[in-house]
Design a protein around this motif. Structure first.
Motif, mmCIF file in Angstrom:
data_model
loop_
_atom_site.group_PDB
_atom_site.id
_atom_site.type_symbol
_atom_site.label_atom_id
_atom_site.label_comp_id
_atom_site.label_asym_id
_atom_site.label_seq_id
_atom_site.Cartn_x
_atom_site.Cartn_y
_atom_site.Cartn_z
ATOM 1 N N VAL A 125 0.836 -1.200 0.000
ATOM 2 C CA VAL A 125 0.000 0.000 0.000
ATOM 3 C C VAL A 125 0.872 1.251 0.000
ATOM 4 C CG1 VAL A 125 -1.811 1.241 1.262
ATOM 5 C CG2 VAL A 125 -1.761 -1.268 1.293
ATOM 6 N N ALA A 126 0.549 2.178 -0.910
ATOM 7 C CA ALA A 126 1.244 3.464 -0.959
ATOM 8 C C ALA A 126 0.871 4.309 0.258
ATOM 9 C CB ALA A 126 0.883 4.204 -2.242
ATOM 10 N N ARG A 127 1.803 5.114 0.693
ATOM 11 C CA ARG A 127 1.614 5.963 1.871
ATOM 12 C C ARG A 127 0.305 6.748 1.805
ATOM 13 N NH1 ARG A 127 6.453 9.456 4.013
ATOM 14 N NH2 ARG A 127 5.591 9.832 6.031
ATOM 15 N N GLU A 128 0.018 7.309 0.637
ATOM 16 C CA GLU A 128 -1.175 8.148 0.511
ATOM 17 C C GLU A 128 -2.474 7.354 0.552
ATOM 18 O OE1 GLU A 128 0.567 7.472 -3.625
ATOM 19 O OE2 GLU A 128 1.374 8.059 -1.685
ATOM 20 N N ASP A 129 -2.411 6.045 0.454
ATOM 21 C CA ASP A 129 -3.612 5.209 0.479
ATOM 22 C C ASP A 129 -3.885 4.567 1.839
ATOM 23 O OD1 ASP A 129 -3.983 5.777 -2.234
ATOM 24 O OD2 ASP A 129 -2.791 4.042 -2.852
ATOM 25 N N LEU A 130 -2.993 4.750 2.789
ATOM 26 C CA LEU A 130 -3.137 4.092 4.093
ATOM 27 C C LEU A 130 -4.384 4.546 4.857
ATOM 28 C CD1 LEU A 130 0.580 4.149 5.279
ATOM 29 C CD2 LEU A 130 -0.761 2.136 4.626
ATOM 30 N N GLU A 131 -4.676 5.822 4.835
ATOM 31 C CA GLU A 131 -5.797 6.352 5.625
ATOM 32 C C GLU A 131 -7.144 5.779 5.203
ATOM 33 O OE1 GLU A 131 -6.126 8.221 8.447
ATOM 34 O OE2 GLU A 131 -3.967 7.912 8.563
#
Length: 156
Positions: A125-131
Motif C-alpha cells: 500500500v502506498a503511503r497516501e492510500d493508508l488512511e
C-alpha cells in the motif's frame, strides 16, 4: 476464531494473558508497505503474531511474515515497542490478551505473496492510500512512527 480489539474502553473484558509478539513493516522498492486484511476481524494490519518459546523476537517477526504473506524477509531495524495497557484483544475462545509488541523493519529477500489462513487479502500500500483502509489505531501508530523516519525507536 474471531477477535475484538478494545482501546481505553471501560467495558473491555479483563485480560487473562500477556502475549509477547512481533510485527514487521516491510516496504518495497517504491516505499509501499505490506499489509494484510486479517480474517479474524476484517481489519488491515502489519504481519505479525506471538513469539514461540524457542525463538527470538526478530525470528518471530520473520516467521510471522512468512506464514501470513509467503514472503521471506530479513530484519533491518526497529520501529518501536508497543505495550499500552489500554489495548486489550479478546478472542472468541475466551482468551483476553494484553499484548507486548515489538515492531521491526524488514526487507524482502525471497518468496512470493500468498494468502494464508490468517490473511484474507495482501497488498503493498502506498503511503497516501493508508488512511482509506479500515485499521485499528494501534496499527496506524506503528505505521506513523515508521513513516515519520524517527531517529530513535518508539518506546511505549
Amino acid at each position: 476464531m474471531a477477535r475484538t480489539e478494545y482501546y481505553d474502553d471501560p467495558d473491555a473484558p479483563e485480560p487473562n494473558s500477556l502475549v509477547v509478539a512481533a510485527s514487521a513493516v516491510v516496504a518495497d522498492g517504491q516505499g509501499r508497505i505490506l499489509l494484510q486484511r486479517r480474517r479474524d476481524n476484517g481489519l488491515w494490519a502489519l504481519p505479525g503474531g506471538g513469539m514461540d518459546m524457542a525463538e527470538s523476537l526478530p525470528g518471530a517477526a520473520v516467521r510471522e511474515v512468512k506464514e501470513e504473506t509467503g514472503l521471506d524477509v530479513e530484519i533491518t531495524g526497529l520501529v518501536g515497542t508497543y505495550t499500552d495497557p489500554k489495548h486489550v484483544i479478546a478472542y472468541t475462545d475466551g482468551e483476553v490478551r494484553r499484548q507486548f509488541n515489538v515492531c521491526f523493519t524488514a526487507r524482502v529477500t525471497g518468496g512470493r505473496l500468498a494468502i494464508s489462513d490468517e490473511s484474507a487479502e495482501l497488498r503493498f500500500v502506498a503511503r497516501e492510500d493508508l488512511e482509506a483502509l479500515p485499521m485499528h489505531h494501534t496499527q496506524r501508530l506503528r505505521l506513523r512512527h515508521f513513516l515519520d523516519g524517527r531517529a530513535e525507536p518508539y518506546l511505549g
